[in-house]
Design a protein around this motif. Structure first.
Motif, PDB file in Angstrom:
ATOM      1  N   ALA A  80       0.926  -1.190  -0.099  1.00  0.00           N
ATOM      2  CA  ALA A  80       0.049  -0.135   0.002  1.00  0.00           C
ATOM      3  C   ALA A  80       0.902   1.346   0.056  1.00  0.00           C
ATOM      4  N   GLU A  81       0.269   2.526  -0.442  1.00  0.00           N
ATOM      5  CA  GLU A  81       1.153   3.526  -0.275  1.00  0.00           C
ATOM      6  C   GLU A  81       1.341   4.274   1.284  1.00  0.00           C
ATOM      7  N   LEU A  92      -2.841  -4.550  10.322  1.00  0.00           N
ATOM      8  CA  LEU A  92      -2.266  -3.496   9.607  1.00  0.00           C
ATOM      9  C   LEU A  92      -3.573  -2.903   8.819  1.00  0.00           C
ATOM     10  N   ASN A  93      -3.189  -1.373   8.801  1.00  0.00           N
ATOM     11  CA  ASN A  93      -4.203  -0.640   7.879  1.00  0.00           C
ATOM     12  C   ASN A  93      -3.615  -0.227   6.658  1.00  0.00           C
ATOM     13  N   ALA A 121      -4.098  -0.443  -1.790  1.00  0.00           N
ATOM     14  CA  ALA A 121      -3.922  -1.606  -1.125  1.00  0.00           C
ATOM     15  C   ALA A 121      -3.744  -2.741  -1.878  1.00  0.00           C
ATOM     16  N   GLU A 122      -3.093  -3.739  -1.759  1.00  0.00           N
ATOM     17  CA  GLU A 122      -2.768  -4.994  -2.284  1.00  0.00           C
ATOM     18  C   GLU A 122      -2.314  -6.027  -1.341  1.00  0.00           C
ATOM     19  N   ILE A 123      -3.219  -7.205  -1.181  1.00  0.00           N
ATOM     20  CA  ILE A 123      -2.805  -8.369  -0.407  1.00  0.00           C
ATOM     21  C   ILE A 123      -2.894  -9.604  -1.183  1.00  0.00           C
ATOM     22  N   GLN A 143      -6.911  -6.365  -4.246  1.00  0.00           N
ATOM     23  CA  GLN A 143      -6.731  -4.824  -4.493  1.00  0.00           C
ATOM     24  C   GLN A 143      -7.877  -4.093  -4.124  1.00  0.00           C
ATOM     25  N   SER A 144      -7.975  -2.850  -3.479  1.00  0.00           N
ATOM     26  CA  SER A 144      -8.937  -2.098  -3.023  1.00  0.00           C
ATOM     27  C   SER A 144      -8.097  -0.643  -2.875  1.00  0.00           C
ATOM     28  N   ASP A 145      -9.046   0.328  -2.567  1.00  0.00           N
ATOM     29  CA  ASP A 145      -8.682   1.590  -2.166  1.00  0.00           C
ATOM     30  C   ASP A 145      -8.003   1.637  -0.796  1.00  0.00           C
TER      31      ASP A 145
END
Length: 765
Positions: free
Chosen positions: A68-69, A79-80, A85-87, A95-97
């Motif tokens: 994530a950024e 973890l936030n 975001a990518e897991i 993937q998501s915002d």
């Protein structure tokens, strides 16, 4: 696709519409059993699985990678993830915002432009909760796409039950691509189980062009198009005499190499007909086996009037074939055809081939092979179905062949022995029985010896053979038997030359051959007028027959011969050796009269036979042709001729033209085609016209429309069922790729069987 009944009260308007809309499914027997692959060349074969998807295997020990950024939280706890975001864990990627990853539970909560990839399946939605270990979770307002068949849809919610299974709540499903699919089904619940390769829907309505065309309380289907058990959609149609009928088939996928289809059919004017078709293929320690059996049974046909008062009104037919290797050298097989009455083909046939099947064979045979010999034993019995018009027109009478009870054949041969000799021996012992004709037993022995002399551009093969036969005939009048015997020698010499040269054919460099051939036969005359004709007839005069020693087919007549056959063949071969064109010419010259005849003592006086001309090959890359002409030079007329042309300029484009003529018998013209008309429309058609009788023997006309994820077919067919009657079934069908067929009749079968070179618009699923 499997249909589960009865309907619930919800969506009754859709179920009522379903009753109006004709619904049909392609007969399941059109699906292939798994193919077989040779386990040992020349030996038995073993079944191998059909098309399989890669198994879904995930590494449980694979690490979970997060990106994530902006990452915050408690390490090794929670973890936030903010911004992109990518897991990722092995085959699953999210993937998501933004997302929250709980490391102890290995669980993800994501929101904003959520995207998931699981083993190639793709999901998008607003919110997600997913356990990365067991695959459980849910997604809100999702869309999805399945890798196995490209199906897609959207829903209010998807519940991820496991890594292989997902439940779509109040969603859609379609194999069409794009945001606005031409067809889709909408279901209250839809389970997509990739592990079992099955989709199961609850209360469902099928839409086409946003119009509901079919409703059902539940259904199931294969996600990859594989065979599976279940009810098929009902198939309305019309019988050979235009009678309305409704078929409701049930398919049983017993195993990858075995299946069974049940065919309950309501014929409204006749009653309930039950049918079944079973297929199997497999291997035992002895070798391969395979077979197929089809049964139909209609109790108490309400419309049928038996020919003899008091006969049963039950109607039935059976067709069964089986072959099996018992060991490397031993095998057996059967072929059984039977029907309840003469009129069965007229009343129930759906094609030209089935309506004209009148001599029904029942055969059981076994074969045993040695190093250079084969022993075959068989029994054959026939049932003859007479044409209903035979009482009015005797020419329509169907003769019954002799039964063979039994027939034992022995064949042995060796090549290039004792310095280059070839020898062969054929023997047959047969008991012929017939209810109205002379019965008897025949023993035949045919030894032959040849010495081929073969060079680079020539061959000479002298041959000596003897046809010996002994008959024991039943004297039906006096109850005694009569013995007859004969032994007839034959000498033949086959010779030929082969010349080659470089040539040009249609602008291409070719090798042209010139192959003259002479074939001489000498067989002395023996009076055979007292011998019966159990299984013998005059051979068809063609290029194969003029190079045989006997002008009869069968062993009851050995034609006397002092004759020479002259032929000339020229072939054009491409660089790979493939034949592009063959031109043939042949004629037989007689030095003596032909005294041995089937049913006459008058000899045939002729100095030469008709001339045979033939040409076959490719005119171009897209044109092929085949032609044959038999010309009587004495009368200066054509005795027979046939021409066939096929043009295939591209996929799904084919044009067939045929002409067949036999003097004093028939003159038929045949045209058939599959051709694109405009945009996605295709026309299909066939006509077989008797120019001699000035009537149409068979015709088919139809239209097809291909729209990638669905195909529409419509048309009509007409074919003769008896000498005075014809059947005219009509059909229309909407095929939804990956789901089902909706319509009346079986247009796909009619088109494939009637048009050589026909190609299905969509791939079979």
């Amino acid at each position: 696709m499997r249909w589960l009944l009865p309907p619930t009260t919800s969506h009754r308007w859709a179920y009522a519409l379903t009753a109006i809309v004709s619904v049909a499914a392609a007969p399941t027997y059109a699906q292939d059993l798994v193919q077989v692959q040779a386990q040992d060349p020349g030996q038995g074969q073993a079944p191998v699985p059909g098309k399989q998807r890669a198994p879904r295997v995930e590494d449980v020990n694979a690490p979970t990678i997060v990106k994530a950024e902006d990452i915050s939280g408690r390490p090794e706890r929670e973890l936030n993830l903010e911004r992109d975001a990518e897991i990722v864990k092995d085959q699953t990627k999210v993937q998501s915002d933004s997302a929250c990853f709980r490391q102890v539970e290995n669980e993800v909560e994501a929101s904003g432009n959520v995207r998931i990839w699981r083993f190639g399946d793709y999901f998008t939605g607003d919110q997600l909760k997913l356990n990365m270990d067991n695959g459980k979770g849910y997604m809100l307002n999702p869309t999805y796409k399945i890798e196995a068949n490209g199906a897609q849809g959207k829903a209010e919610r998807i519940n991820f039950i496991s890594e292989d299974e997902a439940q779509v709540v109040n969603g859609t499903y379609s194999t069409c691509q794009g945001a606005d699919p031409d067809w889709y089904l909408r279901s209250s619940t839809l389970n997509l189980d990739n592990g079992r390769d099955v989709g199961t829907a609850g209360q469902t309505v099928v839409y086409f062009k946003n119009v509901p065309i079919l409703g059902t309380p539940a259904l199931s289907f294969s996600l990859s198009g594989a065979r599976r058990s279940g009810w098929l959609a009902p198939t309305p149609g019309f019988g050979s005499k235009g009678e309305a009928e409704l078929l409701v088939p049930y398919y049983v996928n017993i195993a990858p190499n075995r299946d069974l289809t049940l065919y309950p059919k309501m014929i409204f004017r006749r009653g309930l007909q039950m049918g079944a078709k079973g297929r199997y293929i497999g291997e035992t320690d002895g070798g391969m086996y395979e077979g197929e059996t089809y049964l139909e049974y209609l109790p108490h046909d309400k419309k049928y009037v038996p020919q003899n008062p008091g006969d049963s009104t039950d109607r039935w037919t059976v067709k069964s074939v089986h072959k099996q290797a018992l060991s490397e050298d031993w095998s057996y097989s059967w072929n059984v055809r039977a029907s309840s009455d003469d009129n069965y083909p007229n009343d129930f046939s759906k094609s030209v081939s089935s309506s004209t099947e009148r001599q029904l064979l029942r055969e059981l045979r076994t074969d045993y092979h040695g190093d250079f010999w084969t022993l075959t034993a068989r029994v054959q019995k026939y049932q003859v179905l007479q044409d209903p018009e035979a009482n009015v027109d005797p020419s329509l009478f169907v003769s019954r062949p002799y039964d063979r009870l039994p027939a034992i054949n022995f064949h042995a041969a060796q090549y290039d022995v004792l310095g280059g000799f070839d020898w062969a021996f054929d023997s047959e012992l047969t008991r012929f029985q017939h209810p109205t004709l002379l019965n008897g037993t025949r023993l035949v022995g045919i030894p032959q010896l040849s010495y081929p002399i073969i060079g680079p551009s020539y061959f000479i093969t002298p041959k000596l053979m003897l046809n010996a036969a002994s008959y024991q005939l039943d004297n039906q009048a006096g109850g005694s038997s009569q013995n007859l015997s004969r032994a007839i020698p034959t000498v033949s010499i086959d010779s030929g030359l082969v010349f080659e040269r470089e040539a040009n054919y249609l602008g291409k460099e070719m090798t042209q051959t010139l192959e003259p051939r002479l074939f001489y036969v000498r067989t002395p005359y023996r009076d055979q007028s007292r011998f019966p004709t159990f299984d013998t007839d005059a051979a068809t005069f063609n290029f194969s027959q003029i190079f045989s020693e006997n002008r009869f087919v069968g062993s009851d007549r050995i034609g006397d011969a002092n004759q020479l056959t002259a032929a000339l063949v020229s072939r054009f071969l491409d660089a790979s050796g493939a034949e592009q064109l063959r031109l043939s010419f042949g004629q037989r010259f007689y030095f003596d009269d032909q005294r041995v005849q089937l049913n006459s003592t008058a000899p045939v006086v002729a100095a030469h036979s008709d001339i045979l001309l033939a040409a076959t090959g490719r005119i171009s890359e897209h044109w092929t042709f085949d032609s044959a002409v038999q010309y009587n030079s004495s009368d200066r007329e054509v005795a027979s001729q046939s021409y066939t042309f096929q043009w295939i300029p591209a996929e799904k484009k084919v044009l067939n033209i045929g002409y067949r003529f036999l003097r004093d018998s028939f003159k038929n013209i045949e045209l058939s085609s599959q051709w694109p008309l405009f945009q996605r429309w295709y026309g299909v058609g066939r006509i077989s016209y008797s120019a001699q009788d000035k009537k149409v023997l068979e015709s088919l006309i139809g239209l097809e429309y291909n729209n990638d994820c669905w195909v529409f077919r419509m048309g009509a067919q007409r074919f003769v069922t008896t000498s005075t009657k014809a059947s005219t079934p009509i059909f229309f069908q909407l095929e939804l790729n990956g789901l089902s067929h909706l319509g009346v009749g079986s247009p796909l079968d009619a088109m494939k069987n009637s048009i050589p070179g026909y190609q299905r618009l969509n791939q079979a699923r």
